[in-house]
Scaffold this motif. Structure first.
Motif, PDB file in Angstrom:
ATOM      1  N   LEU A 117       0.829  -1.208   0.000  1.00 18.78           N
ATOM      2  CA  LEU A 117       0.000   0.000   0.000  1.00 18.78           C
ATOM      3  C   LEU A 117       0.860   1.253   0.000  1.00 18.78           C
ATOM      4  CD1 LEU A 117      -2.977  -0.871   2.370  1.00 18.78           C
ATOM      5  CD2 LEU A 117      -3.012  -0.581  -0.107  1.00 18.78           C
ATOM      6  N   TRP A 118       1.982   1.206   0.722  1.00 16.08           N
ATOM      7  CA  TRP A 118       2.895   2.348   0.734  1.00 16.08           C
ATOM      8  C   TRP A 118       3.404   2.634  -0.683  1.00 16.08           C
ATOM      9  CZ3 TRP A 118       4.498   6.530   3.031  1.00 16.08           C
ATOM     10  CH2 TRP A 118       5.679   7.112   2.596  1.00 16.08           C
ATOM     11  N   ARG A 119       3.848   1.590  -1.384  1.00 14.46           N
ATOM     12  CA  ARG A 119       4.369   1.776  -2.743  1.00 14.46           C
ATOM     13  C   ARG A 119       3.270   2.270  -3.689  1.00 14.46           C
ATOM     14  NH1 ARG A 119       7.680  -2.354  -0.849  1.00 14.46           N
ATOM     15  NH2 ARG A 119       6.256  -4.041  -1.364  1.00 14.46           N
ATOM     16  N   LEU A 120       2.064   1.765  -3.531  1.00 11.21           N
ATOM     17  CA  LEU A 120       0.950   2.223  -4.354  1.00 11.21           C
ATOM     18  C   LEU A 120       0.664   3.704  -4.104  1.00 11.21           C
ATOM     19  CD1 LEU A 120      -1.197   1.367  -6.407  1.00 11.21           C
ATOM     20  CD2 LEU A 120      -2.674   0.771  -4.468  1.00 11.21           C
ATOM     21  N   MET A 121       0.691   4.113  -2.839  1.00  8.42           N
ATOM     22  CA  MET A 121       0.481   5.518  -2.524  1.00  8.42           C
ATOM     23  C   MET A 121       1.588   6.375  -3.141  1.00  8.42           C
ATOM     24  SD  MET A 121       0.492   7.611   1.049  1.00  8.42           S
ATOM     25  CE  MET A 121       2.266   7.689   1.026  1.00  8.42           C
ATOM     26  N   CYS A 122       2.833   5.931  -3.040  1.00  6.18           N
ATOM     27  CA  CYS A 122       3.952   6.683  -3.626  1.00  6.18           C
ATOM     28  C   CYS A 122       3.777   6.842  -5.132  1.00  6.18           C
ATOM     29  CB  CYS A 122       5.278   5.994  -3.320  1.00  6.18           C
ATOM     30  SG  CYS A 122       5.767   6.112  -1.599  1.00  6.18           S
ATOM     31  N   LEU A 123       3.341   5.785  -5.798  1.00  2.00           N
ATOM     32  CA  LEU A 123       3.100   5.856  -7.236  1.00  2.00           C
ATOM     33  C   LEU A 123       2.013   6.881  -7.545  1.00  2.00           C
ATOM     34  CD1 LEU A 123       3.619   4.802 -10.094  1.00  2.00           C
ATOM     35  CD2 LEU A 123       1.917   3.012  -9.627  1.00  2.00           C
ATOM     36  N   GLY A 124       0.947   6.860  -6.772  1.00  2.00           N
ATOM     37  CA  GLY A 124      -0.128   7.824  -6.978  1.00  2.00           C
ATOM     38  C   GLY A 124       0.326   9.254  -6.765  1.00  2.00           C
ATOM     39  N   VAL A 125       1.111   9.488  -5.716  1.00  2.00           N
ATOM     40  CA  VAL A 125       1.631  10.829  -5.442  1.00  2.00           C
ATOM     41  C   VAL A 125       2.542  11.277  -6.586  1.00  2.00           C
ATOM     42  CG1 VAL A 125       3.166  12.125  -3.910  1.00  2.00           C
ATOM     43  CG2 VAL A 125       1.389  10.668  -2.945  1.00  2.00           C
TER      44      VAL A 125
ATOM     45  N   ASN B 109       2.500  10.237  -9.674  1.00  2.00           N
ATOM     46  CA  ASN B 109       1.677  10.462 -10.871  1.00  2.00           C
ATOM     47  C   ASN B 109       0.963  11.807 -10.835  1.00  2.00           C
ATOM     48  OD1 ASN B 109       2.379   8.119 -12.187  1.00  2.00           O
ATOM     49  ND2 ASN B 109       0.658   6.945 -11.371  1.00  2.00           N
ATOM     50  N   GLN B 110       0.821  12.386  -9.654  1.00  2.00           N
ATOM     51  CA  GLN B 110       0.225  13.712  -9.522  1.00  2.00           C
ATOM     52  C   GLN B 110       1.265  14.821  -9.630  1.00  2.00           C
ATOM     53  OE1 GLN B 110      -3.100  14.488  -9.358  1.00  2.00           O
ATOM     54  NE2 GLN B 110      -3.274  12.315  -9.868  1.00  2.00           N
ATOM     55  N   GLY B 111       2.520  14.444  -9.891  1.00  2.00           N
ATOM     56  CA  GLY B 111       3.583  15.431 -10.059  1.00  2.00           C
ATOM     57  C   GLY B 111       4.204  15.908  -8.768  1.00  2.00           C
TER      58      GLY B 111
END
Length: 112
Positions: free
Chosen positions: A82-90, A92-94
């Motif tokens: 979940l941490w890695r998924l959150m980092c990817l999302g952040v 992707n938002q620049g």
């Protein structure tokens, strides 16, 4: 010649940074960090997954676990996927994020 120019640029840069590193700036960044952590806690309260928010000063940490995070061992037991998924999302938002914490960086200004 190039080394001399580099040194002059470095000296200018650090003199400028020192002027920005005042006690008022540090107080503002600490307050921003506290607001960030509180906002993250409010957002986490509405989720169906367990989230703990930690940090001090300008830093905030998010841990996907039910345990109170009081040391690195507990933090490591959290859900790293979940941490890695959150980092990817952040990302992707620049936005930028470090390996474990994030927070305001007020001493930087627009021209930086």
């Amino acid at each position: 010649m190039a080394v001399h120019i580099f040194r002059r640029s470095a000296v200018y840069y650090w003199r400028r940074r020192v002027k920005l590193a005042t006690s008022e700036v540090f107080a503002r960044v600490r307050a921003q960090g506290a607001r960030l952590r509180e906002g993250l806690r409010r957002a986490a309260d509405g989720l169906r997954i367990p989230v703990q928010v930690t940090g001090e000063g300008p830093c905030a940490g998010i841990h996907f676990t039910r345990e109170d995070v009081v040391d690195a061992d507990i933090a490591e037991r959290g859900n790293q996927d979940l941490w890695r998924l959150m980092c990817l999302g952040v990302t992707n938002q620049g936005l930028a994020i470090t390996s474990r914490t994030f927070g305001p960086i007020a001493p930087y200004i627009g021209e930086d």
